[in-house]
Design an enzyme around this catalytic site. Structure first.
Site, PDB file in Angstrom:
ATOM      1  N   ASP A   1      23.446  35.207 -24.857  1.00 48.42           N
ATOM      2  CA  ASP A   1      24.112  35.120 -26.036  1.00 48.42           C
ATOM      3  C   ASP A   1      23.440  36.400 -26.109  1.00 48.42           C
ATOM      4  O   ASP A   1      22.235  36.478 -26.125  1.00 48.42           O
ATOM      5  CB  ASP A   1      24.900  34.164 -26.677  1.00 48.42           C
ATOM      6  CG  ASP A   1      25.726  34.823 -26.703  1.00 48.42           C
ATOM      7  OD1 ASP A   1      27.042  35.399 -26.845  1.00 48.42           O
ATOM      8  OD2 ASP A   1      26.479  33.737 -27.836  1.00 48.42           O
TER       9      ASP A   1
ATOM     10  N   THR B   1      -6.140   0.536 -12.090  1.00 50.32           N
ATOM     11  CA  THR B   1      -7.343   1.495 -12.102  1.00 50.32           C
ATOM     12  C   THR B   1      -6.412   2.973 -12.017  1.00 50.32           C
ATOM     13  O   THR B   1      -7.015   4.100 -12.249  1.00 50.32           O
ATOM     14  CB  THR B   1      -8.518   1.565 -10.752  1.00 50.32           C
ATOM     15  OG1 THR B   1      -8.071   1.860  -9.313  1.00 50.32           O
ATOM     16  CG2 THR B   1      -9.175   0.444 -11.123  1.00 50.32           C
TER      17      THR B   1
ATOM     18  N   ALA C   1       1.102  -1.365   0.038  1.00 54.21           N
ATOM     19  CA  ALA C   1      -0.253  -0.037  -0.386  1.00 54.21           C
ATOM     20  C   ALA C   1       0.974   0.904   0.066  1.00 54.21           C
ATOM     21  O   ALA C   1       0.638   2.235  -0.193  1.00 54.21           O
ATOM     22  CB  ALA C   1      -1.070  -0.209   1.286  1.00 54.21           C
TER      23      ALA C   1
ATOM     24  N   ASP D   1      30.708  28.898 -26.008  1.00 56.82           N
ATOM     25  CA  ASP D   1      29.390  28.564 -25.284  1.00 56.82           C
ATOM     26  C   ASP D   1      29.614  27.663 -24.545  1.00 56.82           C
ATOM     27  O   ASP D   1      28.862  27.330 -23.604  1.00 56.82           O
ATOM     28  CB  ASP D   1      28.018  29.263 -25.896  1.00 56.82           C
ATOM     29  CG  ASP D   1      28.384  30.430 -26.558  1.00 56.82           C
ATOM     30  OD1 ASP D   1      28.458  31.404 -25.947  1.00 56.82           O
ATOM     31  OD2 ASP D   1      27.738  30.663 -26.997  1.00 56.82           O
TER      32      ASP D   1
END
Length: 896
Positions: A343, A716, A297, A621
Site C-alpha cells: 500500500d 543427545t 531409527a 485491505d
C-alpha cells in the site's frame, strides 16, 4: 413481498436482511421514494418495525470450527502422527518412560499451535470497532441520540464535524469533508456535497454519498441511510474477508510431504525387512526386534518440536525488530517471498502531509526544503498560512486537520508566530472549498484566505496573463501528484463586512502550495535491498494514480516507463491480460484499487507461482491481507481490521522492517534445512547396524539396541538440532534470488550430503568402533555374545562403543551442517555458542549413560576403555572434514 402504495415500510429485502434498496447512484427523489423515507426522518414506530425486519446495524459474524475440532487437527498433523507411532513403538519395545515423554512432546506442540490459531482470527471483531456506539438521527422530526445498531434504512442521520459515519447514506443537504482513507487508502480528505450526482461513478466516488466507518473532518448536513449492516461497504468487506481461506505456508506444505515420506519409508523398511530377517535365519522374536529397530531409527522423534521451536525463535527475533508474527509458519513464508504488494499511505509514506513544492508570483516552482528560513519572497505566503488556520502546534499536543498542521509547520519555519487578534473566521466550506480569517495585527486588519485553486483564483485580482500562468502552475503541481492550495490575502478597512462574499473578494494572490504525504526515508534503501534479493515490489493503492506513481518512483519502485493501472482499467482487463502484465519485467502501480481488485491481483500472482506478501493499513485491505501468503499490517497507523486480518504486524510501520523480516525468514528456512540434514544424516548409522545383523543371519550380533537409538533421537540429538535453528545467516543471504514455491525443504543435494557423505562416513566409523572392541576381546563371526557367555561383557562394551561413536559423529555432523556451501572457517568455528552448549550437554548425557550403573542397566551400556575413547575423539573432525571436502568440490565446480 408486495407493499401497498400508502405503506411506509420500504420493500427492501426479506426480514432479518439489511440491504440497500437499489443502486444508491439513482436520483435522490427516486431513492427517497424507494426507501419510503422523508427528509424529516422516520417515526419511532416505523423505525421499530424496520429494526425487526432488517435486523441490527451490525457486521456479519461467522462462526468458525469449534475448539475441539481445532485441537484435534493439531493432534493428527502428519508429524504428530509420526510421533504417536514413535510412542507406540517405544511402548512396544519395553520403555514406557520414553513413550510418555514422546506423548508429552505431541501434546505440548498441539497446545502451542492451537493457541496460535485461536489468537490469529479476529478480523470481524475488529471491523465492529468502526461502528460508533451512538449516532444522531431525526425521529418524528426531532434530533435524538440512538445506539448505532438501531439505525435502519430510511433513517435520516445528522453528520457533524468529528463524527464517524454510522451507516452508508446520501446527503439530503449540506456539504462535508470526509476522511475516506480507511476504505480507499487515499490520504487526502474528499468532499461530499448534497445535490451533486454522477450516475457513472464508482460507488465509493458518488459525490453525495458517505460511508460507514469514515470520519467527517469538516462541514455538516443531513443524510438518508440507504444501507446498514452487511450491506454497507464495510459489511461487504467483512463478508469478503470471511470468504477468504488461509492457505498453508510453503514450509507447512513441505513439512507435510516430508512427514508422509518419512512415515512411508519407516513403515516400508520395517515391513520389507521383517521377512528378510526370517530368511536370514533369525528367530521371529529377533526379526521383530530387527523390524522395530528399523522403524525407530527412521522416525525422527525430535523433528516436529525442533521445527516449532526454531520458528518460535524466529518469531521472538522478529518481535524485537518491530514485526509481530501471529503464525509461526509466517516466519518461513517471509523468507520465500518473491513479490511484495505494498500500500502507499502509511506504508511507503508516513501518512503525515507536508509542504513539498510552492510557487509565488516572484518565485518559480521550488521544493520547500530548498527554501531557507526567512526567505523574503515566501514571507507573505507563510504569513497567510500562519493566520488562516484553526490548527495549533504544540508538540505531541498539536490539534487540527493534518493538512492544516502541515501548512502551519511550514509557516512557522519561515515567519515567527506573531500576536494577532482574531476578529472573524469563515470556516472551511466543502461546497466553496476554501476558508478565510480576519485578523488585526499591529497595523491593520487583514483577510487571509486559502483553498482549492479553482475556488480562490477567481476571487483574485489577476490579469489574463497572470491567471494563465497560475493555472499552468496548478496543472504542473497536480500532475506531480500533489494536493494544490491557493493562498491569498487583502487589507481590510475599519469596517468588517458580515457577508462572506464581501470578505472574500479582490484578493491578492500570494502563491500556490503543493502538499504531499512524503515517502519514509528508510523505504528507498529497503526497496533496493528487495531488488538485490530478487523480490519485485508492486504498489497497490486506493489513492490517486499520479500520487501513487510519484511516490513509487521516489523510492525506486519502477521507473518513468512503468505501468500505472487504475481500477477502471484493471476491472476491464481479462485474467490473461492481467497475467501478461504481471509476467512482464518491471513493477506496476495499481491505483484506485478496490478490495476485489486487490484480491484479484493476489490471486493472479499466486497462480504464477509467486509467494505474495501484501501490506496494508486500511479496512479495505483486510480481504487481500487474508488472501496473500503473508499479510503485513501497520501497527501504529493501521486500523484494527488490518492488524487482525494480517499474519504479521509492523509495530514501527517501517517498510524496512519487512526487509529485515524477509532476511530472518530466509535464515530460519536455511536453519530448518540444516537441522533436517543433521537429523537425516543419523538415519544411516542407525539403520546400517540392523542391516548388518540381518544380512549376516545373526552371525554378527546387533551392534546397537533400540533403547540406545531412542536415547540418541530424544536425548543427545535434540539440543544440537535446536542450536542449528539459531545459526547466524550465511554470507550473501540477501544477494540470492528467492527459492521457488515448489522447491522442497528436502533437496537432492541435501540427501546426497546426508545419505552419501555424512551418513556413510558416520556408519563406517561407528562399525569401526564396534568391531575394534569385539576383535580385541577375541570375537569371531558367529561366536555367542548373549548373557552368560564369556564375550557378553565385551559385547556390551562394543554396543556402547557404537552408541558413543554415533554421538561423536553427531558432533562432526553438527559442525558440518552449520553451512550449506561456504566453508565453516568463513562462518566462524565458534560463532554459535548454543551449539557448543548443546555439544557439552550431549557429551555429559552420553557419559552418564555409559558410566552411571543405574543407567547402564536400563540402556545396556558398559564403561569404555582409554583406547576406545581416544579413537572416538578422532571421529568428529573426520566427519566434518569429509563434508568440508564435499562443499569445497561444489564451490570449485560452481566457479568453473
Amino acid at each position: 413481498m408486495k407493499i401497498s402504495e400508502d405503506h411506509t415500510t420500504p420493500a427492501i429485502a426479506a426480514p432479518g436482511v439489511s440491504a440497500p434498496v437499489r443502486d444508491p447512484r439513482e436520483g435522490m427523489q427516486a431513492l427517497l421514494r424507494d426507501l419510503r423515507a422523508r427528509p424529516s426522518g422516520l417515526s419511532v414506530e416505523e423505525a421499530v418495525r424496520r429494526r425487526a425486519q432488517y435486523g441490527p446495524n451490525a457486521l456479519p459474524e461467522k462462526r468458525g470450527a469449534g475448539w475441539a475440532s481445532a485441537l484435534v487437527r493439531q493432534l493428527i498433523h502428519p508429524l504428530a502422527l509420526l510421533l504417536w507411532g514413535a510412542a507406540v513403538l517405544a511402548w512396544l519395545s519395553g520403555t514406557p518412560p520414553l513413550a510418555v515423554a514422546i506423548v508429552a512432546v505431541v501434546l505440548l506442540n498441539a497446545a502451542l499451535a492451537f493457541w496460535q490459531e485461536q489468537q490469529a482470527e479476529r478480523s470481524v471483531e475488529a471491523l465492529a470497532a468502526f461502528l460508533p456506539p451512538q449516532a444522531h438521527v431525526l425521529r418524528d422530526g426531532h434530533r435524538v441520540e440512538v445506539d448505532a445498531v438501531e439505525i435502519v434504512p430510511g433513517d435520516v442521520i445528522l453528520v457533524d464535524e468529528g463524527a464517524t459515519i454510522p451507516a452508508d447514506a446520501r446527503l439530503l443537504d449540506g456539504a462535508v469533508e470526509v476522511d475516506m482513507s480507511a476504505l480507499t487508502g487515499e490520504s487526502v480528505p474528499v468532499v461530499r456535497t448534497a445535490g451533486e450526482s454522477d450516475p457513472d461513478a464508482q460507488l465509493l466516488h458518488v459525490p453525495d454519498a458517505v460511508f460507514r466507518g469514515t470520519q467527517c473532518t469538516g462541514g455538516g448536513g443531513r443524510a438518508v441511510v440507504f444501507a446498514t449492516g452487511s450491506a454497507t461497504e464495510i459489511g461487504r468487506i467483512a463478508t469478503l474477508s470471511q470468504g477468504v481461506e488461509r492457505k498453508d505456508s510453503p514450509l507447512e506444505q513441505q513439512v507435510r510431504k516430508v512427514a508422509w515420506l518419512i512415515a512411508a519409508v519407516a513403515i516400508g523398511v520395517g515391513v520389507a525387512f521383517l521377512p528378510l530377517g526370517l530368511l536370514a535365519g533369525l528367530s521371529l522374536s529377533a526379526a521383530l526386534v530387527f523390524a522395530v529397530g528399523l522403524l525407530v531409527a527412521n522416525v525422527p522423534e525430535g523433528l516436529l518440536p525442533t521445527i516449532t521451536l526454531a520458528l518460535a525463535v524466529g518469531v521472538r527475533s522478529l518481535a524485537r525488530a518491530g514485526a509481530v508474527v501471529k503464525r509461526l509458519s509466517a516466519v518461513e513464508t517471509l523468507g520465500s517471498t518473491t513479490v511484495i504488494c505494498t500500500d502507499k499511505t502509511g506504508t511507503l509514506t508516513a501518512n503525515r502531509m507536508q509542504v513539498h513544492q510552492l510557487w509565488t508570483p516572484h518565485v518559480d516552482i521550488r521544493t520547500a526544503s530548498e527554501i531557507p528560513p526567512g526567505d523574503g519572497h515566501v514571507a507573505a505566503l507563510a504569513e497567510v498560512l500562519g493566520r488562516c488556520t484553526e490548527a495549533t502546534l504544540d508538540g505531541d499536543h498539536s490539534t487540527g486537520d493534518p493538512t492544516e498542521l502541515a501548512l502551519l509547520r511550514f509557516a512557522r519555519t519561515h515567519v515567527p508566530a506573531r500576536g494577532a487578534l482574531r476578529i472573524a473566521v469563515h470556516r472551511f466550506d466543502p461546497r466553496l472549498r476554501r476558508m478565510s480569517t480576519i485578523d488585526r495585527g499591529t497595523e491593520r486588519r487583514e483577510v487571509s484566505c486559502k483553498g482549492a485553486p479553482e475556488s480562490v483564483l477567481p476571487l483574485c485580482r489577476l490579469t489574463a496573463a497572470e491567471r494563465a500562468t497560475a493555472e499552468s502552475v496548478v496543472a504542473q503541481l497536480a500532475g506531480r501528484g500533489l494536493r494544490v492550495l491557493a493562498v491569498a490575502r487583502r487589507p481590510l478597512g475599519a469596517t468588517v463586512p458580515a457577508d462572506r462574499d464581501a470578505v472574500e473578494r479582490d484578493l491578492i494572490l500570494c502563491g500556490l502550495v503543493g502538499l504531499l504525504d512524503p515517502a519514509r526515508p528508510s523505504v528507498a534503501p529497503a526497496v533496493e535491498t528487495c531488488h538485490g534479493a530478487g523480490i519485485r515490489v508492486h504498489v497497490v493503492t486506493g489513492d490517486n494514480p499520479l500520487t501513487g506513481a510519484a511516490i513509487a518512483r521516489s523510492v525506486g519502485i519502477g521507473d518513468d516507463d512503468s505501468a500505472v493501472v487504475t481500477g477502471d482499467v484493471l476491472a476491464a482487463m481479462s485474467d490473461e491480460e492481467l497475467a501478461d502484465l504481471l509476467q512482464a519485467d518491471g513493477e506496476v502501480v495499481f491505483a484506485r484499487a478496490t478490495p476485489e481488485e486487490k484480491l484479484r491481483i493476489a490471486d493472479a500472482l499466486s497462480r504464477r507461482g509467486e509467494v505474495v506478501a501484501m501490506t496494508g493499513d486500511g479496512v479495505n485491505d483486510a480481504p487481500a491481507l487474508r488472501r496473500a501468503d503473508i499479510g503485513i499490517a501497520m501497527g501504529a497507523s493501521g486500523t484494527d481490521v488490518a492488524r487482525e486480518a494480517a499474519t504479521m504486524v509492523l509495530t514501527d510501520d517501517d517498510f524496512a522492517t519487512i526487509v529485515r523480516a524477509v532476511e530472518a525468514g530466509r535464515r530460519v528456512y536455511d536453519n530448518v534445512r540444516k537441522f533436517i540434514l543433521y537429523i537425516f544424516a543419523h538415519a544411516v548409522p542407525e539403520i546400517v547396524p540392523f542391516l548388518l545383523f540381518a544380512l549376516s543371519g545373526g552371525a554378527i550380533p546387533l551392534p546397537l539396541t533400540v533403547l540406545q537409538i531412542l536415547a540418541i533421537d530424544l536425548g543427545t540429538e535434540t539440543l544440537p538440532a535446536l542450536a542449528l535453528g539459531r545459526e547466524p545467516a550465511e554470507p550473501g543471504l540477501m544477494d540470492r534470488p528467492p527459492r521457488r514455491r515448489k522447491e522442497g525443504v528436502v533437496t537432492r543435494r541435501m540427501l546426497i550430503r546426508a545419505w552419501a557423505v555424512l551418513g556413510p562416513v558416520s556408519a563406517a566409523l561407528a562399525l569401526l568402533a564396534f568391531f575394534s572392541v569385539l576383535w580385541r576381546a577375541g570375537w569371531t563371526p558367529g561366536a555367542e555374545t548373549g548373557a552368560g557367555s564369556p564375550l557378553h561383557s565385551a559385547y556390551l562394551e562394543a554396543t556402547t562403543a557404537t552408541f558413543a561413536a554415533i554421538v561423536a559423529c553427531q558432533i562432526g555432523t553438527a559442525f558440518a551442517s552449520r553451512t550449506e556451501r561456504v566453508s565453516l572457517f568463513t562462518a566462524g568455528l565458534f560463532t554459535n555458542r548454543l551449539l557448543l552448549i548443546g555439544i557439552v550437554f550431549e557429551v555429559v548425557f552420553t557419559a552418564a549413560l555409559v558410566y552411571l550403573p543405574p543407567l547402564q542397566s536400563v540402556f545396556g551400556t558398559a564403561p569404555l576403555d582409554g583406547w576406545t575413547l581416544a579413537l572416538l575423539c578422532t571421529f568428529p573432525p573426520i566427519v566434518w572434514g569429509a563434508d568440508e571436502l564435499y562443499r569445497w568440490v561444489g564451490r570449485v565446480r560452481a566457479r568453473g
